[in-house]
Scaffold this motif. Structure first.
Motif, PDB file in Angstrom:
ATOM      1  N   VAL A   1       0.838  -1.204   0.000  1.00  0.00           N
ATOM      2  CA  VAL A   1       0.000   0.000   0.000  1.00  0.00           C
ATOM      3  C   VAL A   1       0.871   1.251   0.000  1.00  0.00           C
ATOM      4  O   VAL A   1       0.621   2.218  -0.748  1.00  0.00           O
ATOM      5  CB  VAL A   1      -0.950  -0.008   1.214  1.00  0.00           C
ATOM      6  N   ALA A   2       1.920   1.242   0.848  1.00  0.00           N
ATOM      7  CA  ALA A   2       2.810   2.405   0.922  1.00  0.00           C
ATOM      8  C   ALA A   2       3.512   2.645  -0.409  1.00  0.00           C
ATOM      9  O   ALA A   2       3.668   3.798  -0.851  1.00  0.00           O
ATOM     10  CB  ALA A   2       3.837   2.197   2.032  1.00  0.00           C
ATOM     11  N   SER A   3       3.897   1.550  -1.087  1.00  0.00           N
ATOM     12  CA  SER A   3       4.574   1.689  -2.378  1.00  0.00           C
ATOM     13  C   SER A   3       3.657   2.312  -3.417  1.00  0.00           C
ATOM     14  O   SER A   3       4.069   3.178  -4.196  1.00  0.00           O
ATOM     15  CB  SER A   3       5.063   0.316  -2.863  1.00  0.00           C
ATOM     16  N   VAL A   4       2.414   1.883  -3.418  1.00  0.00           N
ATOM     17  CA  VAL A   4       1.443   2.435  -4.372  1.00  0.00           C
ATOM     18  C   VAL A   4       1.220   3.917  -4.098  1.00  0.00           C
ATOM     19  O   VAL A   4       1.193   4.753  -5.020  1.00  0.00           O
ATOM     20  CB  VAL A   4       0.120   1.656  -4.314  1.00  0.00           C
ATOM     21  N   LEU A   5       1.049   4.281  -2.809  1.00  0.00           N
ATOM     22  CA  LEU A   5       0.818   5.682  -2.460  1.00  0.00           C
ATOM     23  C   LEU A   5       1.999   6.560  -2.827  1.00  0.00           C
ATOM     24  O   LEU A   5       1.837   7.678  -3.353  1.00  0.00           O
ATOM     25  CB  LEU A   5       0.513   5.793  -0.958  1.00  0.00           C
TER      26      LEU A   5
END
Length: 266
Positions: A252-256
């Motif tokens: 999720v952090a990578s996508v954000l």
């Protein structure tokens, strides 16, 4: 500008790598691969349960006739019916048939006939033996034999591990997994451990159910008191040392972060 494009390409490649790393190959997950190997193999695969030491046998003898005299003739060959206790040990109004316990030498004490060696016999062979012996006293007796404690245990990476009572005294490895709700995605399908005790000797085998030829394994049909253990895969063992949700948080952090970079570079 070139630096911005390089950043976008790097982020895109990172996302692709993340998605690919999260995929599980078919070879590790799918059952019955290479089924074409079984084509033309018409060899029947029969299995009959064999009575073992410490089995509980429910044996009833019935007459072929229905007269009062017929019932009296078979009565000495049946164990008495006792009141069934509840979970607190109190006697209830329910009744149950007593069972014969096969001792460590494979014997049971049968009314009138005395000690009989039954370990190693199939249920049908025991019925034939009893019918022959009891026919000396009763014409054409009807014999029914059932193993009361036929159970298997399924442990490890399945949805509902536990011990399962088997009613029909015949179960395959796949049926046992189905009873336990099948494996989780974290279970190793290529290394299923089966522990079996025969005549006091413990044996074990590893079965690969991703390959179709395991159908011909002597462990395809389970025996009473077999234990099936599903080993966790590498990912599950690694996740046991940290929070299993960490990969999700990272994804999720990578996508954000990727979205933020793309927006700021417009």
């Amino acid at each position: 500008m070139v630096k911005s494009k390089m950043m976008k390409i790097s982020v895109f490649c990172g996302l692709i790598a993340l998605l690919l790393s999260s995929c599980v190959s078919r070879q590790k997950m799918a059952y019955f691969q290479n089924m074409e190997r079984l084509e033309g193999n018409n060899t029947p695969n029969y299995y009959t349960t064999v009575i073992e030491n410490n089995d509980l046998l429910n044996i009833t003898v019935s007459p072929s006739g229905a007269t009062e005299m017929d019932l009296k003739l078979v009565q000495p060959f049946n164990l008495p019916i006792t009141a069934a206790p509840n979970v607190m040990g109190n006697i209830t109004g329910q009744q149950r048939l007593q069972s014969y316990l096969v001792d460590n030498k494979g014997n049971i004490d049968f009314p009138v006939l005395g000690q009989l060696h039954v370990a190693g016999l199939t249920r049908q062979k025991l019925i034939e033996l009893l019918k022959t012996r009891i026919s000396e006293y009763v014409d054409n007796p009807i014999i029914n034999v059932r193993i009361d404690n036929f159970k298997i245990s399924v442990l490890g990476e399945v949805k509902t591990p536990g011990a399962y009572q088997i009613e029909d005294e015949r179960i395959t490895l796949l049926e046992a997994l189905a009873l336990a709700g099948d494996m989780t995605i974290y279970g190793r399908r290529d290394n299923v451990l089966i522990i079996r005790e025969t005549e006091g000797i413990k044996k074990y085998a590893y079965v690969d159910i991703t390959q179709s030829d395991f159908i011909d394994s002597p462990y395809y049909y389970l025996q009473q008191n077999d234990v099936v253990y599903i080993e966790p895969n590498k990912a599950q063992m690694q996740s046991s040392v940290y929070n299993r949700n960490i990969p999700i948080f990272i994804s999720v952090a990578s996508v954000l972060i990727s979205l933020a970079i793309l927006i700021t570079n417009k």
